[in-house]
Scaffold this active site. Structure first.
Site, PDB file in Angstrom:
ATOM      1  N   HIS A   1      45.438   9.152  77.128  1.00  0.00           N
ATOM      2  CA  HIS A   1      44.313   9.690  76.754  1.00  0.00           C
ATOM      3  C   HIS A   1      43.341   8.529  76.637  1.00  0.00           C
ATOM      4  O   HIS A   1      43.654   7.377  76.308  1.00  0.00           O
ATOM      5  CB  HIS A   1      43.963  10.381  75.176  1.00  0.00           C
ATOM      6  N   CYS A   2      41.852   8.857  76.563  1.00  0.00           N
ATOM      7  CA  CYS A   2      41.048   7.517  76.378  1.00  0.00           C
ATOM      8  C   CYS A   2      40.131   7.884  75.091  1.00  0.00           C
ATOM      9  O   CYS A   2      40.743   8.661  74.389  1.00  0.00           O
ATOM     10  CB  CYS A   2      40.133   7.347  77.786  1.00  0.00           C
ATOM     11  N   VAL A   3      38.897   7.451  75.097  1.00  0.00           N
ATOM     12  CA  VAL A   3      38.258   7.821  73.880  1.00  0.00           C
ATOM     13  C   VAL A   3      37.849   9.305  73.903  1.00  0.00           C
ATOM     14  O   VAL A   3      37.758   9.668  72.712  1.00  0.00           O
ATOM     15  CB  VAL A   3      37.007   6.890  73.980  1.00  0.00           C
TER      16      VAL A   3
END
Length: 480
Positions: A27-29
């Protein structure tokens, strides 16, 4: 507000074709990044109706589910608990899907993988530099004076902030060297050493290099004389991207080649020193000079476009930036920004990025104002706030693209704001937060014009979205 994360993830997995269809997850932000065995098994219709899911799309060989900041970490933790998947980085997941993308997407992915880990350092430096510029701006707060002139005791604080702000940019090649070496499979510490070598105090910085080339103040270019066989310019690459990026790639190739052939017993002695010496010579003698001139050509080309046709340049950028975010290709502009800051003293690209982000936020805010659907109202309000502070994915995928015309309205607002900035040659001294706090990073004399651009980018999408929603009958919307 609490959410039933186990149930959300169960529904998510069902819509993705089951846990067996999931190879890797990161996942990213704002988004889950998923490597799927068979993307055709995904049921997007049911997926996008799940609580917390603001949108989904397939790009760059990865299936991405937009959740939003904060919540995405909790969903990811529950996803791992239910599937038993090992923790993965975005680079791991991207590597898994590398065979599903074309050459251009691979190039964009390299820029993304290298720059995303160091982006917080650049944003912090940009904000501090903006504060520093405001303190030293003549006439910004007091007519004919800077705050330093009026309050001399601020000098120590100004100098301290200046030191903190400049650190990330002075040693930018070291940051890029670390991140690039990690991305290319080389030793991260050698990447740092290589980056620091390119900004060593014994090498001329950009200011003194310019004076030496022009022959000002009796200066001339110094050289390393290598055994009388050839000479290498003693020139540094402070703030530059391309030299260390290519040098780190070459270093990683050399290091991996050596590790595969040098016996384990002497690897620690042979591999690091050979790698650094060979790469160091290539970086200073060949890679640095070639990429420096290439970087100059790129920036001059971009500057020429906006000088000759500022309306066209602003319109194209304003219209295309948000669609490029969808594909992930927007990461390319970070390198252009840094190159412009290094060679021109400021970037006109980053201020226009702020216009795009604000426009997406205002379009989502208009949806919040017009809709009667409780779920859409909640999603639109939180997405708008997120976009106003630089994170636009929830607004784009969860709201604007879903109804289409808010997205088009945002593009129009972004284009008009960007044209206005381009015509007035607004520049930022550094990269900052791409939203409402963005004015902090703008060169002080451009701040009033930039604020007008912000108003344009925010008002136009809001008015257009509200106007269109009253003319087009859609479920959940007010109709005049």
């Amino acid at each position: 507000m609490s959410h039933d994360y186990p149930n959300i993830v169960t529904e998510l997995l069902h819509s993705l074709g089951g846990s067996d269809n999931l190879e890797q997850a990161a996942h990213c932000v704002t988004r889950l990044r998923l490597a799927l065995k068979d993307p055709s098994l995904v049921n997007s219709a049911t997926l996008n109706r799940i609580d917390l899911v603001k949108g989904s799309f397939f790009t760059g060989g990865l299936f991405q589910v937009v959740i939003g900041p904060g919540e995405v970490e909790k969903v990811y933790a529950e996803l791992r608990r239910q599937t038993g998947l090992a923790a993965s980085t975005i680079a791991d997941v991207k590597q898994k899907s590398a065979d599903k993308i074309n050459a251009m997407q691979r190039l964009v992915r390299v820029f993304s993988d290298v720059f995303m880990p160091i982006l917080p350092a650049l944003i912090i430096a940009g904000l501090l530099m903006g504060i520093n510029n405001l303190i030293g701006a003549r006439g910004m707060f007091i007519e004919g004076q800077t705050l330093l002139d009026a309050y001399p005791k601020l000098d120590g604080l100004w100098s301290l902030i200046n030191l903190m702000a400049n650190t990330s940019f002075v040693f930018l090649p070291a940051l890029v060297g670390w991140s690039a070496a990690k991305r290319f499979g080389g030793s991260e510490i050698l990447g740092i050493v290589l980056g620091l070598m390119l900004v060593h105090p014994d090498l001329l910085n950009a200011w003194n290099y310019g004076k030496a080339v022009a022959g000002l103040e009796g200066q001339s270019l110094p050289y390393f004389d290598i055994l009388g066989l050839f000479q290498i310019e003693k020139v540094g690459y402070q703030g530059q991207i391309l030299p260390i990026l290519l040098a780190a790639y070459v270093m990683s190739v050399i290091e991996k080649w050596l590790r595969a052939r040098v016996p384990n017993a002497v690897q620690l002695l042979v591999v690091p020193i050979t790698t650094i010496v060979v790469t160091g010579v290539l970086a200073l003698a060949v890679i640095g000079p070639v990429t420096r001139h290439l970087g100059i050509l790129i920036t001059e080309g971009v500057v020429m476009l906006f000088d000759l046709a500022p309306m066209v340049g602003g319109a194209i950028f304003g219209l295309l930036y948000a669609p490029l975010v969808i594909t992930g290709m927007h990461h390319m502009f970070l390198a252009v920004d840094l190159q412009l800051i290094s060679t021109q003293g400021g970037t006109f690209i980053w201020p226009m990025i702020v216009m795009s982000n604000l426009a997406q936020g205002s379009a989502a805010l208009a949806v919040f104002y017009m809709t009667r659907n409780v779920r859409d109202k909640s999603m639109a309000s939180t997405s708008a706030i997120s976009a106003y502070f630089g994170i636009t994915e929830p607004a784009m995928f969860g709201v604007n693209l879903r109804y289409k015309f808010p997205f088009y309205a945002a593009l129009i607002g972004s284009a008009l704001g960007s044209i206005f900035l381009s015509l007035n040659k607004v520049q930022a001294s550094a990269i900052g937060v791409g939203g409402l706090p963005g004015f902090i990073s703008i060169i002080p004399q451009f701040i009033p014009v930039f604020v007008i651009g912000m108003v344009i980018a925010m008002v136009v999408p809001f008015v257009l979205t509200c106007g269109l929603s009253m003319k087009i009958v859609r479920p959940g919307y007010r109709v005049a």
